[in-house]
Enzyme design. Structure first.
Site, PDB file in Angstrom:
ATOM      1  N   CYS A 134       0.834  -1.205   0.000  1.00 27.77           N
ATOM      2  CA  CYS A 134       0.000   0.000   0.000  1.00 27.77           C
ATOM      3  C   CYS A 134       0.866   1.252   0.000  1.00 27.77           C
ATOM      4  CB  CYS A 134      -0.932  -0.002   1.209  1.00 27.77           C
ATOM      5  SG  CYS A 134      -2.002   1.465   1.291  1.00 27.77           S
ATOM      6  N   CYS A 137      -0.480   4.095   2.202  1.00 27.66           N
ATOM      7  CA  CYS A 137      -0.279   3.860   3.634  1.00 27.66           C
ATOM      8  C   CYS A 137       1.172   4.119   4.050  1.00 27.66           C
ATOM      9  CB  CYS A 137      -0.633   2.417   3.999  1.00 27.66           C
ATOM     10  SG  CYS A 137      -2.238   1.849   3.426  1.00 27.66           S
ATOM     11  N   ASP A 138       2.119   3.657   3.251  1.00 29.49           N
ATOM     12  CA  ASP A 138       3.508   3.582   3.694  1.00 29.49           C
ATOM     13  C   ASP A 138       4.505   4.447   2.928  1.00 29.49           C
ATOM     14  OD1 ASP A 138       2.682   1.697   5.577  1.00 29.49           O
ATOM     15  OD2 ASP A 138       2.961   0.041   4.178  1.00 29.49           O
TER      16      ASP A 138
END
Length: 319
Positions: A134, A137-138
Site C-alpha cells: 500500500c 499507507c507507507d
C-alpha cells in the site's frame, strides 16, 4: 438455536467500527473474526494517517484498541473462518469452520480484500520492514530512498507515480517486456523522470540485512541469470482479491469479486445483508474509509431491524 440480531463477518477497521456502533445500539453483535483478526493493518508497523493520533500508532495496537472498544459496548467475538452461508431466507445461516452454525436476523460482511503477493522467500517476513502492498499507507516512510514497485498493471503505475512524491527513485519491476497497464497510465509513468524500468525479470527472493529490506534477487528471463537489485523498499502492486469466495450465488458480486452495494448505502442485493470495507471498495482501501463504511453499515442495519419490528408490530407477520 439463538437467533442473533446481527452477525458481523470479519474484523479490521470496518468490522470493528460496525461492532462498536451496533453494540452501542444494544444489538449485541456477534463478530466472526476470521483467520487474521484485525485485517491487513495487523501487518503494518506504523499508521500515521488515521485521525486522532498525531504521533502515529502501530497498526496492531490500533486494531486492538478498536476490538476492546467494541467489547466494551457488548460485542462478542468468535474465533474461526466462515466456510459457508445461506442468505436465501431469514434468519440467515452462517457456518464457521464447517461445524459451528449461527443464525441471524441481519448480516454485515466485512471480510476485506487480500493483497496479491509474489509468494517468494522473504516477502512475508519483511512485511512492514521494507515490503508493503500500500503506497498510500507507507509511502511517507520512504522519503529520499530508492525503492522498487513490482507489477505491470494500472495499479503498479499509480503506485509508482504516487511514490515519486517521497522516494528519490522508483524502479518498476515487471516479469514481461510489455506492460498490462493502459497506454495513458504507461505514458504518465514514462514521462516521470524519477521512474526507472526493469522489465522481463522475475523476482526470486526478498533479502534483508537482518532487520529491514536491503535487496531484491531477480532472474533475467532472457539469460536465465540471477541478479541482485539493492533497494530500501519493495512495493508489491499486482492487485487485490476480495474475500468473497464463500458468497458465490449468495449476493451480487461484480466481475472482480467485489460485493455490489446499492447507491450511497451499504445494502447488498439481499435484504438484511450489508457490506462494508475493502470487500466492497476497490478504489480507496484506506483504514479511515473502511471505518466510515462500517459506521454506515451499522446504521443501515439498525434502521432495517427497526423497520422489521414496526412491520411485525403492525401486521403480526414476520418478514
Amino acid at each position: 438455536m439463538t437467533i442473533h440480531r446481527v452477525l458481523i463477518l470479519g474484523t479490521g477497521p470496518a468490522g470493528y467500527t460496525a461492532a462498536i456502533y451496533t453494540g452501542r445500539a444494544n444489538l449485541a453483535p456477534v463478530v466472526i473474526e476470521g483467520n487474521q483478526p484485525g485485517g491487513q493493518l495487523t501487518l503494518t508497523t506504523e499508521v500515521e494517517n488515521f485521525p486522532g493520533f498525531p504521533e502515529g500508532i502501530l497498526g496492531p495496537e490500533l486494531m486492538d484498541n478498536m476490538r476492546q472498544q467494541a467489547e466494551h459496548f457488548g460485542a462478542t467475538f468468535v474465533s474461526g473462518w466462515v466456510t459457508s452461508v445461506d442468505l436465501s431466507q431469514r434468519p440467515f445461516r452462517v457456518v464457521v469452520d464447517e461445524s459451528k452454525e449461527y443464525l441471524a436476523e441481519s448480516v454485515i460482511i466485512s471480510t476485506g480484500a487480500s493483497a496479491k503477493m509474489l509468494g517468494i522467500p522473504g516477502e512475508i517476513e519483511m512485511m512492514g520492514r521494507g515490503v508493503s502492498a500500500c503506497a498510500t499507507c507507507d509511502g511517507f516512510f520512504f522519503r529520499g530512498k530508492a525503492i522498487l514497485v513490482v507489477g505491470g498493471g494500472d495499479s503498479a503505475m499509480e503506485e509508482a507515480i504516487f511514490l515519486t512524491k517521497f522516494a528519490s527513485e522508483v524502479t518498476i519491476v515487471h516479469r514481461r517486456e510489455e506492460l498490462r497497464a493502459s497506454k495513458v497510465m504507461q505514458d504518465r509513468a514514462r514521462q516521470n523522470p524519477k521512474i526507472k524500468w526493469l522489465l522481463n525479470v522475475t523476482p526470486l527472493e526478498v533479502a534483508s540485512d537482518g532487520s529491514k529490506v536491503s535487496r531484491l534477487v531477480v532472474k533475467d528471463n532472457q539469460s536465465g541469470e540471477a541478479r541482485t537489485i539493492p533497494t530500501e523498499g519493495i512495493f508489491v502492486a499486482i492487485g487485490h482479491t476480495p474475500n468473497t469466495d464463500f458468497l458465490v450465488k449468495q449476493v451480487e458480486i461484480d466481475d472482480r469479486g467485489y460485493i455490489v452495494t446499492k447507491g450511497q448505502s451499504t445494502a447488498t442485493s439481499v435484504e438484511g445483508v450489508f457490506a462494508c470495507g475493502d470487500v466492497m471498495d476497490a478504489h480507496y482501501r484506506q483504514a479511515i474509509t473502511a471505518a466510515g463504511s462500517g459506521c454506515k453499515a451499522a446504521m443501515d442495519v439498525e434502521k432495517f431491524l427497526e423497520e422489521c419490528a414496526i412491520h411485525v408490530e403492525s401486521t403480526g407477520v414476520t418478514s
